[in-house]
Motif scaffolding. Structure first.
Motif, PDB file in Angstrom:
ATOM      1  N   UNK A  69      -0.067  -3.602 -18.325  1.00 41.33           N
ATOM      2  CA  UNK A  69       0.052  -4.283 -19.611  1.00 41.33           C
ATOM      3  C   UNK A  69      -1.118  -5.218 -19.899  1.00 41.33           C
ATOM      4  N   UNK A  70      -1.632  -5.879 -18.885  1.00 42.20           N
ATOM      5  CA  UNK A  70      -2.688  -6.874 -19.095  1.00 42.20           C
ATOM      6  C   UNK A  70      -4.077  -6.299 -18.895  1.00 42.20           C
ATOM      7  N   UNK A  71      -4.156  -5.158 -18.186  1.00 41.22           N
ATOM      8  CA  UNK A  71      -5.434  -4.555 -17.806  1.00 41.22           C
ATOM      9  C   UNK A  71      -6.289  -5.506 -16.977  1.00 41.22           C
ATOM     10  N   UNK A  72      -5.616  -6.427 -16.294  1.00 44.65           N
ATOM     11  CA  UNK A  72      -6.302  -7.331 -15.376  1.00 44.65           C
ATOM     12  C   UNK A  72      -6.238  -6.762 -13.959  1.00 44.65           C
ATOM     13  N   UNK A  73      -7.080  -7.289 -13.072  1.00 45.71           N
ATOM     14  CA  UNK A  73      -7.001  -6.934 -11.665  1.00 45.71           C
ATOM     15  C   UNK A  73      -5.831  -7.699 -11.042  1.00 45.71           C
ATOM     16  N   UNK A  74      -4.897  -6.957 -10.490  1.00 47.80           N
ATOM     17  CA  UNK A  74      -3.691  -7.541  -9.907  1.00 47.80           C
ATOM     18  C   UNK A  74      -3.666  -7.215  -8.418  1.00 47.80           C
ATOM     19  N   UNK A  75      -3.271  -8.191  -7.609  1.00 47.81           N
ATOM     20  CA  UNK A  75      -3.158  -7.972  -6.177  1.00 47.81           C
ATOM     21  C   UNK A  75      -1.747  -8.201  -5.687  1.00 47.81           C
ATOM     22  N   UNK A  76      -1.231  -7.269  -4.905  1.00 51.82           N
ATOM     23  CA  UNK A  76       0.047  -7.440  -4.208  1.00 51.82           C
ATOM     24  C   UNK A  76      -0.281  -7.700  -2.748  1.00 51.82           C
ATOM     25  N   UNK A  77       0.221  -8.797  -2.196  1.00 51.67           N
ATOM     26  CA  UNK A  77      -0.130  -9.158  -0.820  1.00 51.67           C
ATOM     27  C   UNK A  77       1.043  -8.899   0.132  1.00 51.67           C
ATOM     28  N   UNK A  78       0.694  -8.457   1.334  1.00 53.99           N
ATOM     29  CA  UNK A  78       1.656  -8.257   2.416  1.00 53.99           C
ATOM     30  C   UNK A  78       1.069  -8.871   3.675  1.00 53.99           C
ATOM     31  N   UNK A  79       1.917  -9.383   4.536  1.00 56.17           N
ATOM     32  CA  UNK A  79       1.401  -9.831   5.832  1.00 56.17           C
ATOM     33  C   UNK A  79       1.069  -8.601   6.668  1.00 56.17           C
ATOM     34  N   UNK A  80       0.263  -8.786   7.687  1.00 51.85           N
ATOM     35  CA  UNK A  80      -0.122  -7.663   8.526  1.00 51.85           C
ATOM     36  C   UNK A  80      -0.914  -6.645   7.735  1.00 51.85           C
ATOM     37  N   UNK A  81      -0.569  -5.375   7.906  1.00 55.36           N
ATOM     38  CA  UNK A  81      -1.198  -4.287   7.160  1.00 55.36           C
ATOM     39  C   UNK A  81      -0.228  -3.837   6.077  1.00 55.36           C
ATOM     40  N   UNK A  82      -0.722  -3.709   4.855  1.00 54.88           N
ATOM     41  CA  UNK A  82       0.138  -3.361   3.726  1.00 54.88           C
ATOM     42  C   UNK A  82       0.775  -1.989   3.877  1.00 54.88           C
ATOM     43  N   UNK A  83       0.215  -1.149   4.736  1.00 50.36           N
ATOM     44  CA  UNK A  83       0.760   0.181   4.958  1.00 50.36           C
ATOM     45  C   UNK A  83       1.645   0.278   6.180  1.00 50.36           C
ATOM     46  N   UNK A  84       1.882  -0.819   6.881  1.00 47.97           N
ATOM     47  CA  UNK A  84       2.760  -0.837   8.052  1.00 47.97           C
ATOM     48  C   UNK A  84       3.924  -1.772   7.747  1.00 47.97           C
ATOM     49  N   UNK A  85       5.048  -1.202   7.356  1.00 44.45           N
ATOM     50  CA  UNK A  85       6.225  -1.978   6.927  1.00 44.45           C
ATOM     51  C   UNK A  85       5.877  -2.912   5.758  1.00 44.45           C
ATOM     52  N   UNK A  86       4.860  -2.561   4.994  1.00 44.11           N
ATOM     53  CA  UNK A  86       4.415  -3.405   3.880  1.00 44.11           C
ATOM     54  C   UNK A  86       4.716  -2.775   2.531  1.00 44.11           C
ATOM     55  N   UNK A  87       3.910  -3.147   1.529  1.00 49.00           N
ATOM     56  CA  UNK A  87       4.185  -2.767   0.157  1.00 49.00           C
ATOM     57  C   UNK A  87       3.434  -1.523  -0.320  1.00 49.00           C
ATOM     58  N   UNK A  88       2.509  -0.997   0.471  1.00 48.61           N
ATOM     59  CA  UNK A  88       1.664   0.102  -0.010  1.00 48.61           C
ATOM     60  C   UNK A  88       2.483   1.333  -0.389  1.00 48.61           C
ATOM     61  N   UNK A  89       3.380   1.735   0.480  1.00 51.64           N
ATOM     62  CA  UNK A  89       4.177   2.929   0.204  1.00 51.64           C
ATOM     63  C   UNK A  89       5.056   2.773  -1.017  1.00 51.64           C
ATOM     64  N   UNK A  90       5.684   1.608  -1.149  1.00 55.82           N
ATOM     65  CA  UNK A  90       6.568   1.364  -2.285  1.00 55.82           C
ATOM     66  C   UNK A  90       5.792   1.378  -3.600  1.00 55.82           C
ATOM     67  N   UNK A  91       4.622   0.755  -3.605  1.00 63.50           N
ATOM     68  CA  UNK A  91       3.771   0.768  -4.805  1.00 63.50           C
ATOM     69  C   UNK A  91       3.452   2.206  -5.213  1.00 63.50           C
ATOM     70  N   UNK A  92       3.028   3.017  -4.265  1.00 62.81           N
ATOM     71  CA  UNK A  92       2.644   4.390  -4.571  1.00 62.81           C
ATOM     72  C   UNK A  92       3.842   5.231  -5.010  1.00 62.81           C
TER      73      UNK A  92
END
Length: 241
Positions: A69-92
């Motif tokens: 909606x904003x066309x801004x750069x947005x960051x989602x942060x996770x502790x550790x690695x975002x692809x290990x029990x983090x948010x990467x999979x859910x985002x995709x």
């Protein structure tokens, strides 16, 4: 652009330069409130959205919506690695076939890697990660994985080992693992790795004090070759010395 950023343990010195650059490049930062506190000095001049525990889907959807909606750069942060029990999979998964949003996943130091470095070198041979949280994985599946990993004599990194809501999961896991590994097997307990109260304890399966373990702890159980020398946990790679 939507960045999915692994923060590592949360200490700036343990973040990759790529992660620091992405945070700097983002105009909006979205994350779990505890993780946001870890990086408050890095995001103090940015718009940020913090949510509580167990609001992962809402958090990720909010980040996607903001990026679109904003066309801004947005960051989602996770502790550790975002692809290990983090948010990467859910985002995709949430984005699905939407080709209008570019996503970049930025890795971070996992709890197991951070703890291993503090303890010595326990992950020098084959190892695996198993989470003891049954919030999204049935305990029957977790137990099956514990049997398989222990029978194969993997070094086992236990995530989410013990909490107030799951006080007996670690003891149950150790009971299963002890069917295949000696009770004298070396175990490392890493607490608050990369944070102010960082500490580690080297013990054995039979002598492990479960009261020392909580949700900010990673437990690394060695294989039959793992030993302790000069206060460091070592799993040999197999070199002839």
């Amino acid at each position: 652009m939507l960045y999915v950023i692994g923060l590592g343990p949360g200490k700036e010195e343990l973040m990759s330069q790529e992660a620091l650059d992405a945070i700097k490049d983002c105009e909006i930062i979205v994350g779990y409130s505890t993780y946001m506190r870890l990086i408050r000095d890095l995001v103090k001049d940015k718009e940020h959205v913090a949510t509580g525990m167990r609001q992962e889907i809402d958090r990720c959807q909010k980040a996607i919506d903001l990026a679109l909606e904003t066309e801004k750069n947005v960051g989602v942060v996770s502790s550790g690695d975002a692809g290990v029990y983090g948010m990467a999979g859910l985002i995709l998964e949430l984005i699905g076939d939407n080709a209008d949003l570019e996503v970049k996943v930025i890795p971070g130091i996992t709890a197991s890697l951070g703890a291993a470095a503090v303890m010595g070198a326990p992950l020098m041979n084959d190892f695996c990660h198993i989470s003891l949280s049954d919030l999204m994985t049935p305990m029957s599946v977790i137990e099956k994985r514990l049997h398989a990993a222990a029978q194969g004599d993997f070094v086992i990194c236990l995530y989410n080992p013990r909490s107030k809501g799951r006080p007996d999961h670690l003891s149950k896991a150790l009971s299963i693992i002890s069917q295949y590994k000696s009770e004298d097997t070396i175990v490392g307990i890493g607490k608050d790795v990369g944070r102010k109260k960082e500490d580690y304890i080297l013990t054995t399966i039979k002598d492990l004090d479960e009261s020392l373990v909580d949700m900010t702890t990673i437990v690394i159980i060695g294989n039959k070759e793992t030993y302790v020398k000069n206060g460091r946990m070592i799993t040999p790679r197999g070199y002839t010395l």
